[in-house]
Scaffold this motif. Structure first.
Motif, PDB file in Angstrom:
ATOM      1  N   ILE A  64       1.155  42.493  -6.995  1.00  0.00           N
ATOM      2  CA  ILE A  64       1.843  41.935  -5.841  1.00  0.00           C
ATOM      3  C   ILE A  64       1.030  40.869  -5.110  1.00  0.00           C
ATOM      4  CG2 ILE A  64       1.092  43.642  -4.121  1.00  0.00           C
ATOM      5  CD1 ILE A  64       4.043  43.675  -3.140  1.00  0.00           C
ATOM      6  N   ASN A  65      -0.294  41.025  -5.048  1.00  0.00           N
ATOM      7  CA  ASN A  65      -1.086  40.015  -4.353  1.00  0.00           C
ATOM      8  C   ASN A  65      -1.057  38.680  -5.086  1.00  0.00           C
ATOM      9  OD1 ASN A  65      -1.766  41.593  -2.184  1.00  0.00           O
ATOM     10  ND2 ASN A  65      -3.834  42.052  -2.876  1.00  0.00           N
ATOM     11  N   GLU A  66      -1.215  38.711  -6.414  1.00  0.00           N
ATOM     12  CA  GLU A  66      -1.152  37.462  -7.173  1.00  0.00           C
ATOM     13  C   GLU A  66       0.236  36.836  -7.065  1.00  0.00           C
ATOM     14  OE1 GLU A  66      -1.976  34.155  -9.212  1.00  0.00           O
ATOM     15  OE2 GLU A  66      -3.395  35.597  -8.370  1.00  0.00           O
ATOM     16  N   GLN A  67       1.274  37.669  -7.040  1.00  0.00           N
ATOM     17  CA  GLN A  67       2.625  37.139  -6.874  1.00  0.00           C
ATOM     18  C   GLN A  67       2.779  36.448  -5.523  1.00  0.00           C
ATOM     19  OE1 GLN A  67       4.770  40.750  -7.569  1.00  0.00           O
ATOM     20  NE2 GLN A  67       4.569  40.619  -9.793  1.00  0.00           N
ATOM     21  N   ASN A  68       2.169  37.018  -4.489  1.00  0.00           N
ATOM     22  CA  ASN A  68       2.256  36.376  -3.178  1.00  0.00           C
ATOM     23  C   ASN A  68       1.415  35.109  -3.107  1.00  0.00           C
ATOM     24  OD1 ASN A  68       4.146  38.006  -1.912  1.00  0.00           O
ATOM     25  ND2 ASN A  68       2.626  39.513  -1.280  1.00  0.00           N
ATOM     26  N   ARG A  69       0.295  35.068  -3.829  1.00  0.00           N
ATOM     27  CA  ARG A  69      -0.460  33.816  -3.898  1.00  0.00           C
ATOM     28  C   ARG A  69       0.400  32.719  -4.539  1.00  0.00           C
ATOM     29  NH1 ARG A  69      -4.478  37.514  -5.915  1.00  0.00           N
ATOM     30  NH2 ARG A  69      -5.994  38.009  -4.275  1.00  0.00           N
ATOM     31  N   GLN A  70       1.109  33.090  -5.588  1.00  0.00           N
ATOM     32  CA  GLN A  70       1.966  32.115  -6.252  1.00  0.00           C
ATOM     33  C   GLN A  70       3.116  31.689  -5.341  1.00  0.00           C
ATOM     34  OE1 GLN A  70       3.226  33.668 -10.055  1.00  0.00           O
ATOM     35  NE2 GLN A  70       1.139  34.103 -10.708  1.00  0.00           N
ATOM     36  N   LEU A  71       3.691  32.644  -4.609  1.00  0.00           N
ATOM     37  CA  LEU A  71       4.779  32.306  -3.701  1.00  0.00           C
ATOM     38  C   LEU A  71       4.279  31.428  -2.561  1.00  0.00           C
ATOM     39  CD1 LEU A  71       7.712  32.572  -2.865  1.00  0.00           C
ATOM     40  CD2 LEU A  71       7.151  34.754  -1.758  1.00  0.00           C
ATOM     41  N   GLN A  72       3.098  31.726  -2.044  1.00  0.00           N
ATOM     42  CA  GLN A  72       2.506  30.885  -0.999  1.00  0.00           C
ATOM     43  C   GLN A  72       2.370  29.446  -1.499  1.00  0.00           C
ATOM     44  OE1 GLN A  72      -1.579  31.853  -0.115  1.00  0.00           O
ATOM     45  NE2 GLN A  72      -1.557  30.822   1.876  1.00  0.00           N
ATOM     46  N   LEU A  86       4.217  21.825   7.282  1.00  0.00           N
ATOM     47  CA  LEU A  86       4.182  23.192   7.808  1.00  0.00           C
ATOM     48  C   LEU A  86       3.249  24.014   6.923  1.00  0.00           C
ATOM     49  CD1 LEU A  86       5.577  24.759  10.149  1.00  0.00           C
ATOM     50  CD2 LEU A  86       7.093  25.740   8.405  1.00  0.00           C
ATOM     51  N   PRO A  87       2.021  24.244   7.376  1.00  0.00           N
ATOM     52  CA  PRO A  87       1.076  25.038   6.576  1.00  0.00           C
ATOM     53  C   PRO A  87       1.621  26.439   6.304  1.00  0.00           C
ATOM     54  CG  PRO A  87      -0.031  23.950   8.401  1.00  0.00           C
ATOM     55  CD  PRO A  87       1.440  23.778   8.638  1.00  0.00           C
ATOM     56  N   VAL A  88       1.274  26.981   5.132  1.00  0.00           N
ATOM     57  CA  VAL A  88       1.720  28.318   4.742  1.00  0.00           C
ATOM     58  C   VAL A  88       0.507  29.232   4.657  1.00  0.00           C
ATOM     59  CG1 VAL A  88       2.964  29.709   3.054  1.00  0.00           C
ATOM     60  CG2 VAL A  88       3.613  27.310   3.419  1.00  0.00           C
ATOM     61  N   LEU A  89       0.455  30.237   5.546  1.00  0.00           N
ATOM     62  CA  LEU A  89      -0.606  31.233   5.539  1.00  0.00           C
ATOM     63  C   LEU A  89      -0.063  32.523   4.933  1.00  0.00           C
ATOM     64  CD1 LEU A  89      -1.072  29.172   7.983  1.00  0.00           C
ATOM     65  CD2 LEU A  89      -2.631  30.881   8.862  1.00  0.00           C
ATOM     66  N   TRP A  90      -0.952  33.474   4.687  1.00  0.00           N
ATOM     67  CA  TRP A  90      -0.531  34.722   4.042  1.00  0.00           C
ATOM     68  C   TRP A  90      -1.319  35.890   4.607  1.00  0.00           C
ATOM     69  CZ3 TRP A  90      -3.290  36.400  -0.914  1.00  0.00           C
ATOM     70  CH2 TRP A  90      -2.832  37.659  -1.338  1.00  0.00           C
ATOM     71  N   GLY A  91      -0.596  36.961   4.956  1.00  0.00           N
ATOM     72  CA  GLY A  91      -1.219  38.196   5.403  1.00  0.00           C
ATOM     73  C   GLY A  91      -0.426  39.390   4.917  1.00  0.00           C
ATOM     74  N   PRO A 320      12.724  28.558  -8.556  1.00  0.00           N
ATOM     75  CA  PRO A 320      12.944  27.417  -7.651  1.00  0.00           C
ATOM     76  C   PRO A 320      14.094  27.627  -6.669  1.00  0.00           C
ATOM     77  CG  PRO A 320      12.493  26.631  -9.867  1.00  0.00           C
ATOM     78  CD  PRO A 320      12.622  28.128  -9.962  1.00  0.00           C
ATOM     79  N   THR A 321      15.179  28.259  -7.115  1.00  0.00           N
ATOM     80  CA  THR A 321      16.311  28.500  -6.218  1.00  0.00           C
ATOM     81  C   THR A 321      15.914  29.441  -5.084  1.00  0.00           C
ATOM     82  OG1 THR A 321      17.820  28.249  -8.097  1.00  0.00           O
ATOM     83  CG2 THR A 321      18.706  29.259  -6.101  1.00  0.00           C
ATOM     84  N   TYR A 322      15.126  30.456  -5.406  1.00  0.00           N
ATOM     85  CA  TYR A 322      14.677  31.407  -4.391  1.00  0.00           C
ATOM     86  C   TYR A 322      13.737  30.743  -3.402  1.00  0.00           C
ATOM     87  CZ  TYR A 322      12.215  35.514  -2.474  1.00  0.00           C
ATOM     88  OH  TYR A 322      11.655  36.439  -1.639  1.00  0.00           O
ATOM     89  N   VAL A 323      12.761  30.003  -3.902  1.00  0.00           N
ATOM     90  CA  VAL A 323      11.810  29.323  -3.024  1.00  0.00           C
ATOM     91  C   VAL A 323      12.523  28.337  -2.115  1.00  0.00           C
ATOM     92  CG1 VAL A 323       9.799  27.804  -2.954  1.00  0.00           C
ATOM     93  CG2 VAL A 323       9.905  29.655  -4.648  1.00  0.00           C
ATOM     94  N   ALA A 324      13.445  27.571  -2.680  1.00  0.00           N
ATOM     95  CA  ALA A 324      14.206  26.619  -1.866  1.00  0.00           C
ATOM     96  C   ALA A 324      15.030  27.342  -0.808  1.00  0.00           C
ATOM     97  CB  ALA A 324      15.110  25.772  -2.756  1.00  0.00           C
ATOM     98  N   GLY A 325      15.582  28.517  -1.171  1.00  0.00           N
ATOM     99  CA  GLY A 325      16.355  29.287  -0.208  1.00  0.00           C
ATOM    100  C   GLY A 325      15.510  29.808   0.933  1.00  0.00           C
ATOM    101  N   LEU A 326      14.273  30.234   0.630  1.00  0.00           N
ATOM    102  CA  LEU A 326      13.373  30.686   1.688  1.00  0.00           C
ATOM    103  C   LEU A 326      13.040  29.545   2.646  1.00  0.00           C
ATOM    104  CD1 LEU A 326      10.900  32.986  -0.292  1.00  0.00           C
ATOM    105  CD2 LEU A 326      12.849  33.678   1.117  1.00  0.00           C
ATOM    106  N   VAL A 327      12.813  28.364   2.100  1.00  0.00           N
ATOM    107  CA  VAL A 327      12.552  27.210   2.963  1.00  0.00           C
ATOM    108  C   VAL A 327      13.781  26.900   3.816  1.00  0.00           C
ATOM    109  CG1 VAL A 327      12.083  24.731   2.980  1.00  0.00           C
ATOM    110  CG2 VAL A 327      10.751  26.248   1.503  1.00  0.00           C
TER     111      VAL A 327
END
Length: 369
Positions: A64-72, A86-91, A320-327
């Motif tokens: 899950i952490n590597e997946q979130n790094r990729q999503l970030q 818009l900077p993207v941070l992760w916690g 890409p569709t998911y990432v674009a939807g989150l944005v």
């Protein structure tokens, strides 16, 4: 009691904070991580070790952490593609990098107003309210340090097109794959689509979400999953039967949880004339441990034992569709998009921006991976 509400006011956000569940990244991390997840529940290490073997099977590393790094990185790239600064941070909630540290880092970089994006699409205690409680606790720490800092949270996005489309495309491909591998299969006669999500205690399900006329007496957790599943099935495989099952329950045997368990549901399919199954992990946004172990290991073993051909649909991940939807969801909140203009594909949505008092109330957290 404060009612749940939409926020139609524009905001000037300094950064986006991706808020994940977190996971161990080595064998030595596994038990400390599980202690964090179950904090306050008095679960001894011997019982935690029963869950730890899932992680130990994969070297003690949760994906899950590597997946979130990729999503970030994917979110940052999509913002750059659109010309948005818009900077993207992760916690994380339960493992490093922890949310309070991420917010403190944001403050030290001069940010004072951030938007938080949880890696959870549905309304529930552990999937929505607990993220808000963690955020409130982290903000209290920053305020106690004399920092001026504000944070909002993105609404549940269970029926946003960006979340649903990867499942629709994946389900369509999975059925086609089954039919190619066995030309004797008839989709409407022989194939079942099995949607699955994390089980929760039945006593919690009715408390998830505010009053909503479209819930028809269900708790929001179950209603949202059924609505999302129905839309995916309608778009991907009209005429193919589908069911909703649950997985990954973690409570004592005496406590009733939402059922059926996916393995029990799969075992019954041959008796219903089903020869092949498509497993759709609609309750999850990435292929983390509860997908890799509970589905790719246990559920697929159940299918093999009962003579079922099976394909597991990928989660959205960094599609890409998911990432674009989150944005799009970030910009919706930033711009104060009117409710009637917000994207949603079920009669339940769009969901609320701000939860009301008592929304998703429960007395203890439900674990998720």
């Amino acid at each position: 009691m404060n009612a749940a509400r939409f926020d139609a006011e524009p905001h000037s956000y300094d950064a986006l904070v991706l808020l994940g569940f977190g996971g161990p990244e080595g064998q030595a991390d596994v038990i400390p991580f599980l202690r964090n997840v179950t904090r306050g529940r008095g679960i001894p290490d011997e019982r935690l070790e029963e869950v730890a073997h899932h992680y130990r099977h994969f070297g003690g590393v949760s994906p899950i952490n590597e997946q979130n790094r990729q999503l970030q990185g994917a979110l940052a790239a999509e913002f750059a593609r659109r010309g948005i600064d818009l900077p993207v941070l992760w916690g994380n909630r339960n493992w490093a990098p922890y949310l309070p540290d991420a917010l403190r880092d944001a403050s030290e970089r001069g940010f004072e107003n951030v938007l938080v994006l949880p890696t959870s699409a549905f309304a529930s205690y552990s999937g929505c309210r607990q993220y808000q409680e963690n955020l409130d606790d982290a903000l209290a720490q920053l305020h106690a340090e004399g920092r001026t800092f504000k944070a909002d949270k993105v609404r549940p996005y269970f029926d946003h097109p960006g979340f649903l489309e990867p499942f629709i495309e994946g389900t369509r491909r999975a059925i086609a794959e089954l039919l190619v591998s066995d030309p004797t299969l008839d989709a409407q006669r022989d194939v079942r689509v099995m949607f699955t999500t994390h089980s929760v205690p039945t006593s919690y399900s009715g408390a998830f979400g505010p009053d909503h006329s479209a819930l028809d007496g269900q708790g929001a957790y179950e209603a949202q999953h059924r609505a999302a599943a129905a839309e995916i099935a309608r778009a991907a495989c009209p005429g193919v039967a589908w069911d909703l099952a649950y997985q990954s329950r973690s409570g004592p045997p005496t406590q009733p949880w939402l059922e059926p368990d996916i393995n029990d549901a799969l075992a019954e399919l041959p008796g219903q004339g089903v020869r092949a199954v498509v497993i759709v992990p609609v309750g999850f946004v990435s292929d983390h441990m509860e997908v890799l172990w509970d589905l790719d290991t246990e559920a697929l073993e159940t299918c093999e034992a009962h003579g079922l051909d099976a394909v597991r649909v990928p989660t959205p991940g960094v599609a890409p569709t998911y990432v674009a939807g989150l944005v799009d969801l970030v910009l919706e909140r930033r711009d104060g998009t009117p409710t009637v203009e917000r994207a949603s594909r079920t009669e339940l949505g769009p969901w609320f921006d701000v939860c009301g008092v008592g929304c998703c109330g429960t007395q203890e957290a439900v674990s998720a991976s």
